[in-house]
Design a protein around this motif. Structure first.
Motif, PDB file in Angstrom:
ATOM      1  N   LEU A 163     -14.216 -37.294  77.491  1.00 50.61           N
ATOM      2  CA  LEU A 163     -15.243 -37.758  76.545  1.00 50.61           C
ATOM      3  C   LEU A 163     -15.677 -36.632  75.613  1.00 50.61           C
ATOM      4  O   LEU A 163     -15.911 -36.864  74.422  1.00 50.61           O
ATOM      5  CB  LEU A 163     -16.441 -38.334  77.306  1.00 50.61           C
ATOM      6  N   LYS A 164     -15.755 -35.415  76.137  1.00 47.68           N
ATOM      7  CA  LYS A 164     -16.108 -34.258  75.303  1.00 47.68           C
ATOM      8  C   LYS A 164     -15.033 -34.009  74.252  1.00 47.68           C
ATOM      9  O   LYS A 164     -15.335 -33.748  73.083  1.00 47.68           O
ATOM     10  CB  LYS A 164     -16.288 -33.022  76.197  1.00 47.68           C
ATOM     11  N   GLN A 165     -13.756 -34.113  74.635  1.00 51.06           N
ATOM     12  CA  GLN A 165     -12.653 -33.951  73.697  1.00 51.06           C
ATOM     13  C   GLN A 165     -12.676 -35.041  72.627  1.00 51.06           C
ATOM     14  O   GLN A 165     -12.459 -34.761  71.446  1.00 51.06           O
ATOM     15  CB  GLN A 165     -11.307 -33.975  74.430  1.00 51.06           C
ATOM     16  N   GLN A 166     -12.949 -36.274  73.038  1.00 47.29           N
ATOM     17  CA  GLN A 166     -13.031 -37.376  72.076  1.00 47.29           C
ATOM     18  C   GLN A 166     -14.155 -37.139  71.081  1.00 47.29           C
ATOM     19  O   GLN A 166     -13.997 -37.382  69.878  1.00 47.29           O
ATOM     20  CB  GLN A 166     -13.237 -38.707  72.799  1.00 47.29           C
ATOM     21  N   LYS A 167     -15.292 -36.651  71.564  1.00 47.34           N
ATOM     22  CA  LYS A 167     -16.428 -36.372  70.691  1.00 47.34           C
ATOM     23  C   LYS A 167     -16.078 -35.269  69.697  1.00 47.34           C
ATOM     24  O   LYS A 167     -16.379 -35.382  68.504  1.00 47.34           O
ATOM     25  CB  LYS A 167     -17.655 -35.978  71.524  1.00 47.34           C
ATOM     26  N   SER A 168     -15.417 -34.217  70.168  1.00 52.73           N
ATOM     27  CA  SER A 168     -15.005 -33.119  69.284  1.00 52.73           C
ATOM     28  C   SER A 168     -14.031 -33.609  68.220  1.00 52.73           C
ATOM     29  O   SER A 168     -14.138 -33.229  67.050  1.00 52.73           O
ATOM     30  CB  SER A 168     -14.350 -31.998  70.095  1.00 52.73           C
ATOM     31  N   LEU A 169     -13.080 -34.442  68.604  1.00 52.83           N
ATOM     32  CA  LEU A 169     -12.130 -35.001  67.641  1.00 52.83           C
ATOM     33  C   LEU A 169     -12.831 -35.867  66.605  1.00 52.83           C
ATOM     34  O   LEU A 169     -12.525 -35.800  65.414  1.00 52.83           O
ATOM     35  CB  LEU A 169     -11.046 -35.811  68.358  1.00 52.83           C
ATOM     36  N   GLN A 170     -13.789 -36.665  67.054  1.00 51.69           N
ATOM     37  CA  GLN A 170     -14.536 -37.523  66.148  1.00 51.69           C
ATOM     38  C   GLN A 170     -15.340 -36.681  65.152  1.00 51.69           C
ATOM     39  O   GLN A 170     -15.364 -36.972  63.957  1.00 51.69           O
ATOM     40  CB  GLN A 170     -15.468 -38.465  66.926  1.00 51.69           C
ATOM     41  N   GLU A 171     -15.982 -35.620  65.641  1.00 52.95           N
ATOM     42  CA  GLU A 171     -16.740 -34.736  64.765  1.00 52.95           C
ATOM     43  C   GLU A 171     -15.829 -34.050  63.750  1.00 52.95           C
ATOM     44  O   GLU A 171     -16.172 -33.944  62.572  1.00 52.95           O
ATOM     45  CB  GLU A 171     -17.501 -33.701  65.595  1.00 52.95           C
ATOM     46  N   ALA A 172     -14.655 -33.604  64.209  1.00 51.87           N
ATOM     47  CA  ALA A 172     -13.698 -32.963  63.295  1.00 51.87           C
ATOM     48  C   ALA A 172     -13.211 -33.957  62.242  1.00 51.87           C
ATOM     49  O   ALA A 172     -13.082 -33.613  61.063  1.00 51.87           O
ATOM     50  CB  ALA A 172     -12.517 -32.400  64.084  1.00 51.87           C
ATOM     51  N   TYR A 173     -12.973 -35.171  62.639  1.00 50.87           N
ATOM     52  CA  TYR A 173     -12.538 -36.216  61.712  1.00 50.87           C
ATOM     53  C   TYR A 173     -13.619 -36.470  60.661  1.00 50.87           C
ATOM     54  O   TYR A 173     -13.327 -36.563  59.469  1.00 50.87           O
ATOM     55  CB  TYR A 173     -12.217 -37.500  62.473  1.00 50.87           C
ATOM     56  N   GLU A 174     -14.860 -36.565  61.122  1.00 58.71           N
ATOM     57  CA  GLU A 174     -15.971 -36.818  60.198  1.00 58.71           C
ATOM     58  C   GLU A 174     -16.147 -35.659  59.219  1.00 58.71           C
ATOM     59  O   GLU A 174     -16.400 -35.878  58.028  1.00 58.71           O
ATOM     60  CB  GLU A 174     -17.257 -37.077  60.984  1.00 58.71           C
ATOM     61  N   LEU A 175     -16.016 -34.408  59.706  1.00 56.69           N
ATOM     62  CA  LEU A 175     -16.107 -33.243  58.817  1.00 56.69           C
ATOM     63  C   LEU A 175     -14.971 -33.237  57.800  1.00 56.69           C
ATOM     64  O   LEU A 175     -15.196 -32.945  56.614  1.00 56.69           O
ATOM     65  CB  LEU A 175     -16.091 -31.948  59.630  1.00 56.69           C
ATOM     66  N   ALA A 176     -13.771 -33.567  58.238  1.00 56.91           N
ATOM     67  CA  ALA A 176     -12.615 -33.632  57.321  1.00 56.91           C
ATOM     68  C   ALA A 176     -12.826 -34.733  56.284  1.00 56.91           C
ATOM     69  O   ALA A 176     -12.519 -34.564  55.108  1.00 56.91           O
ATOM     70  CB  ALA A 176     -11.332 -33.864  58.115  1.00 56.91           C
ATOM     71  N   ASP A 177     -13.379 -35.839  56.719  1.00 52.57           N
ATOM     72  CA  ASP A 177     -13.634 -36.967  55.820  1.00 52.57           C
ATOM     73  C   ASP A 177     -14.682 -36.581  54.770  1.00 52.57           C
ATOM     74  O   ASP A 177     -14.528 -36.891  53.574  1.00 52.57           O
ATOM     75  CB  ASP A 177     -14.099 -38.184  56.623  1.00 52.57           C
ATOM     76  N   LEU A 178     -15.718 -35.857  55.183  1.00 56.00           N
ATOM     77  CA  LEU A 178     -16.752 -35.377  54.243  1.00 56.00           C
ATOM     78  C   LEU A 178     -16.175 -34.373  53.257  1.00 56.00           C
ATOM     79  O   LEU A 178     -16.537 -34.376  52.075  1.00 56.00           O
ATOM     80  CB  LEU A 178     -17.914 -34.746  55.013  1.00 56.00           C
ATOM     81  N   ALA A 179     -15.297 -33.514  53.728  1.00 53.29           N
ATOM     82  CA  ALA A 179     -14.702 -32.505  52.858  1.00 53.29           C
ATOM     83  C   ALA A 179     -13.831 -33.118  51.775  1.00 53.29           C
ATOM     84  O   ALA A 179     -13.717 -32.573  50.687  1.00 53.29           O
ATOM     85  CB  ALA A 179     -13.873 -31.520  53.708  1.00 53.29           C
ATOM     86  N   GLU A 180     -13.232 -34.255  52.072  1.00 47.53           N
ATOM     87  CA  GLU A 180     -12.374 -34.939  51.082  1.00 47.53           C
ATOM     88  C   GLU A 180     -13.186 -35.597  49.982  1.00 47.53           C
ATOM     89  O   GLU A 180     -12.671 -35.848  48.916  1.00 47.53           O
ATOM     90  CB  GLU A 180     -11.501 -35.986  51.774  1.00 47.53           C
TER      91      GLU A 180
END
Length: 181
Positions: A163-180
């Motif tokens: 669950l911690k790994q999934q949360k980290s991946l989700q946060e990274a995805y959201e940051l990448a999405d914001l950067a785009e």
């Protein structure tokens, strides 16, 4: 160079010796008990008769009968320990009807002779992740499951990491999405 063990047997002789012991069944019970100790609770279930016998019970489950009707066991476990949102699926996948559908001669293969379900339970006031595994022991003459092992293990640490790994991946995805943007 031949290496001898403490019994005076070479490695090859030792392997042959162990295989003969296993073939004649001398170590079957010890192997079986060692495997069952990997789980905090284990049961042997006679699918045809719908009855179980406990092999090992966790200290918090000792109020359960050591043997009895399998359906009653599942109801007691589901109603007494499993968090509401998981109860229906766990009860369905641990039912004898489901076991017969999934673990029969037509459905099993050399590598698929078991299944599991993950769920959350409450143990001594704390939420824990558990995995219930159903393992085929043998088939009857008609090709249906005759006996199974019903095994329960604590997977809380594994699930929390996941669950911690999934949360980290989700946060990274959201940051990448914001950067785009």
């Amino acid at each position: 160079m031949i290496v001898k063990n403490s019994n005076g047997l070479s490695s090859r002789q030792g392997k042959d010796f162990i295989m003969k012991k296993i073939e004649i069944g001398e170590y079957n019970m010890e192997i079986f008990q060692a495997l069952c100790r990997s789980y905090f609770t284990s049961f042997l279930v006679d699918v045809k008769e719908g009855v179980y016998a406990s092999i090992s019970l966790a200290p918090w489950l000792t109020q359960l009968p050591e043997e009895g009707d399998y359906g009653e066991l599942i109801h007691a476990l589901v109603d007494g320990y499993i968090i509401e949102e998981y109860r229906e699926e766990v009860e369905r996948k641990l039912s004898l009807k489901y076991i017969k559908q999934v673990l029969n001669k037509q459905e099993i293969t050399d590598t698929k002779r078991s299944y599991y379900i993950d769920y959350q339970s409450v143990r001594m006031g704390e939420k824990k992740w558990c995995r219930a595994s159903i393992v085929l022991v043998n088939l009857d003459k008609e090709g249906g499951p005759e006996r199974i092992l019903f095994l329960i293990q604590d997977i809380t640490e594994e699930k929390e990491r996941e669950l911690k790994q999934q949360k980290s991946l989700q946060e990274a995805y959201e940051l990448a999405d914001l950067a785009e943007r």
